[in-house]
Design a protein around this motif. Sequence first.
Motif, PDB file in Angstrom:
ATOM      1  N   VAL A   1       0.841  -1.198   0.000  1.00  0.00           N
ATOM      2  CA  VAL A   1       0.000   0.000   0.000  1.00  0.00           C
ATOM      3  C   VAL A   1       0.876   1.248   0.000  1.00  0.00           C
ATOM      4  N   VAL A   2       1.943   1.230   0.792  1.00  0.00           N
ATOM      5  CA  VAL A   2       2.901   2.330   0.837  1.00  0.00           C
ATOM      6  C   VAL A   2       4.275   1.780   0.484  1.00  0.00           C
TER       7      VAL A   2
ATOM      8  N   MET B   1      -1.193   6.654   8.853  1.00  0.00           N
ATOM      9  CA  MET B   1      -2.514   6.048   8.705  1.00  0.00           C
ATOM     10  C   MET B   1      -2.936   5.284   9.960  1.00  0.00           C
ATOM     11  N   ILE B   2      -1.977   4.650  10.630  1.00  0.00           N
ATOM     12  CA  ILE B   2      -2.292   3.967  11.899  1.00  0.00           C
ATOM     13  C   ILE B   2      -2.773   4.975  12.936  1.00  0.00           C
ATOM     14  N   ALA B   3      -2.075   6.115  13.037  1.00  0.00           N
ATOM     15  CA  ALA B   3      -2.486   7.149  13.994  1.00  0.00           C
ATOM     16  C   ALA B   3      -3.854   7.722  13.624  1.00  0.00           C
TER      17      ALA B   3
ATOM     18  N   ASP C   1     -14.026   2.601  11.571  1.00  0.00           N
ATOM     19  CA  ASP C   1     -12.648   2.461  11.107  1.00  0.00           C
ATOM     20  C   ASP C   1     -12.592   2.631   9.593  1.00  0.00           C
ATOM     21  N   ALA C   2     -11.448   3.088   9.101  1.00  0.00           N
ATOM     22  CA  ALA C   2     -11.241   3.160   7.661  1.00  0.00           C
ATOM     23  C   ALA C   2     -11.250   1.753   7.078  1.00  0.00           C
ATOM     24  N   THR C   3     -11.858   1.594   5.943  1.00  0.00           N
ATOM     25  CA  THR C   3     -11.891   0.302   5.268  1.00  0.00           C
ATOM     26  C   THR C   3     -10.584   0.087   4.504  1.00  0.00           C
ATOM     27  N   PRO C   4     -10.273  -1.176   4.163  1.00  0.00           N
ATOM     28  CA  PRO C   4      -9.082  -1.407   3.335  1.00  0.00           C
ATOM     29  C   PRO C   4      -9.125  -0.626   2.030  1.00  0.00           C
ATOM     30  N   GLN C   5     -10.298  -0.470   1.447  1.00  0.00           N
ATOM     31  CA  GLN C   5     -10.424   0.304   0.215  1.00  0.00           C
ATOM     32  C   GLN C   5     -10.085   1.772   0.448  1.00  0.00           C
TER      33      GLN C   5
ATOM     34  N   VAL D   1      -8.087   2.929   2.802  1.00  0.00           N
ATOM     35  CA  VAL D   1      -6.649   3.007   3.045  1.00  0.00           C
ATOM     36  C   VAL D   1      -5.887   3.032   1.718  1.00  0.00           C
ATOM     37  N   ARG D   2      -6.234   2.137   0.812  1.00  0.00           N
ATOM     38  CA  ARG D   2      -5.550   2.087  -0.487  1.00  0.00           C
ATOM     39  C   ARG D   2      -5.804   3.362  -1.286  1.00  0.00           C
ATOM     40  N   ALA D   3      -7.057   3.849  -1.262  1.00  0.00           N
ATOM     41  CA  ALA D   3      -7.385   5.054  -2.026  1.00  0.00           C
ATOM     42  C   ALA D   3      -6.633   6.259  -1.486  1.00  0.00           C
ATOM     43  N   ALA D   4      -6.549   6.379  -0.153  1.00  0.00           N
ATOM     44  CA  ALA D   4      -5.847   7.508   0.452  1.00  0.00           C
ATOM     45  C   ALA D   4      -4.375   7.473   0.092  1.00  0.00           C
ATOM     46  N   ALA D   5      -3.753   6.298   0.195  1.00  0.00           N
ATOM     47  CA  ALA D   5      -2.326   6.178  -0.116  1.00  0.00           C
ATOM     48  C   ALA D   5      -2.061   6.512  -1.580  1.00  0.00           C
ATOM     49  N   ALA D   6      -2.948   6.092  -2.470  1.00  0.00           N
ATOM     50  CA  ALA D   6      -2.753   6.343  -3.894  1.00  0.00           C
ATOM     51  C   ALA D   6      -2.886   7.819  -4.234  1.00  0.00           C
TER      52      ALA D   6
END
Length: 411
Positions: A239-240, A253-255, A267-271, A273-278
Amino acid sequence: MPDLDTLESRTAFREWSARSPGQRADPSRFGMLAAALGVEVQHPAPALGVVGSKGKGTTVAYASALLAETGLRVGTVFSPGLVTNRDRLRVNGAVLPLDDYTALLERVDAALRSLPAPADGYIAPSGFFLMAGLVHFAATGCEVLVLEAGIGGRRDDLGRVGLAGLAMAEVFREHTDLLGPTITTIADDKVGAARPGTRFVSHLAQSEEAEAVIRRHCDAIGTDRMRVDATTRAPYAGVVAEGLGGMNAAHGMIAARRLLAELGRPDATPQQVRAAAARVHYPGRLSRHQLDDSTVFVDSAVSRDGFENALAHVERETGAQPALTLVSVPREKDLDGFRTVVATLAGRVVFVGLERVHLHYPERDEWPGEWATADDLPALLRSAPTVLAIGTASFSSEVLRHCGVDTDRVF
């Protein structure tokens, strides 16, 4: 368009520029300024503070991006900005409109001028911009804040803001004249931004001395402690990026996810998390840019490990070490580590000293090689097929500016 350099010098940098020799920032002026502006610094919108010696900006960018991806309106303060001071203040990743930014600086400065003249010290530029951010974020309905410290934690004006959480990046010996001579004193100052009422402190794996300080402080104020290490980071693989930059990104992202939990939000979903990182666009952290016929790599590393990691990254990307390495690192960072690495390089290495920067550079005879100034940068950046520019965030900002990098949005 107003002359921003002149405006910022007249407002945010006014008291700092007029300081007496040896004078330091007066922590009381931040509180006095908040009162004059009617800003509630003890209980702002829920805020995540970010401190550390290296990696704060990456942590801030990824935390902000994930919080925004979950639907929150996020106010972010970077310290310093990526290329300009205007880059410091952002809402949902975007810089403020120019008219809003100039009006904001004038408003904060008018309140500062209404205070008694500085007697025991000045308000630091980082404190001025932090206050400007708090004013703007309150006025524009930001629901959560991510705030980067200037120098330190307890001594920084961030230490006077009520924080819901504190994220602590890597800590090493730096700014010893301000933070004390040892890792213990430095870590104590940085973690000191967390006060009673701060709900959690997350931190990267640290030296034994620093971790002992963090544990003691969290126990003393009754705050939960989260240690972010390779195991904690594992779910973010793919992801990162790898390396320390990826660790800081995962930490952000953990914080952010812990802050969501503290706020009672899903909680943030896996989707997400991936979208934010991208979406994160945060140049100056192993970023690659084309400048005429030169490929320029820019990294804000200030330690030996970071320098070696950047060189390895360039070699992976191009198949060879850079033909030219531009270095700009002050004494208060890992100057000895940089010199050790430079001794192993076959390519050309040039130290670049910046003007108008409050940093303690080595003397020219302390650096084993060529020396240049900011005026030489445009030619240097175009003088080799591959260039690595590495050093402080202020140096990265100068290089990115010459590369014409767009920093209006970070996500």
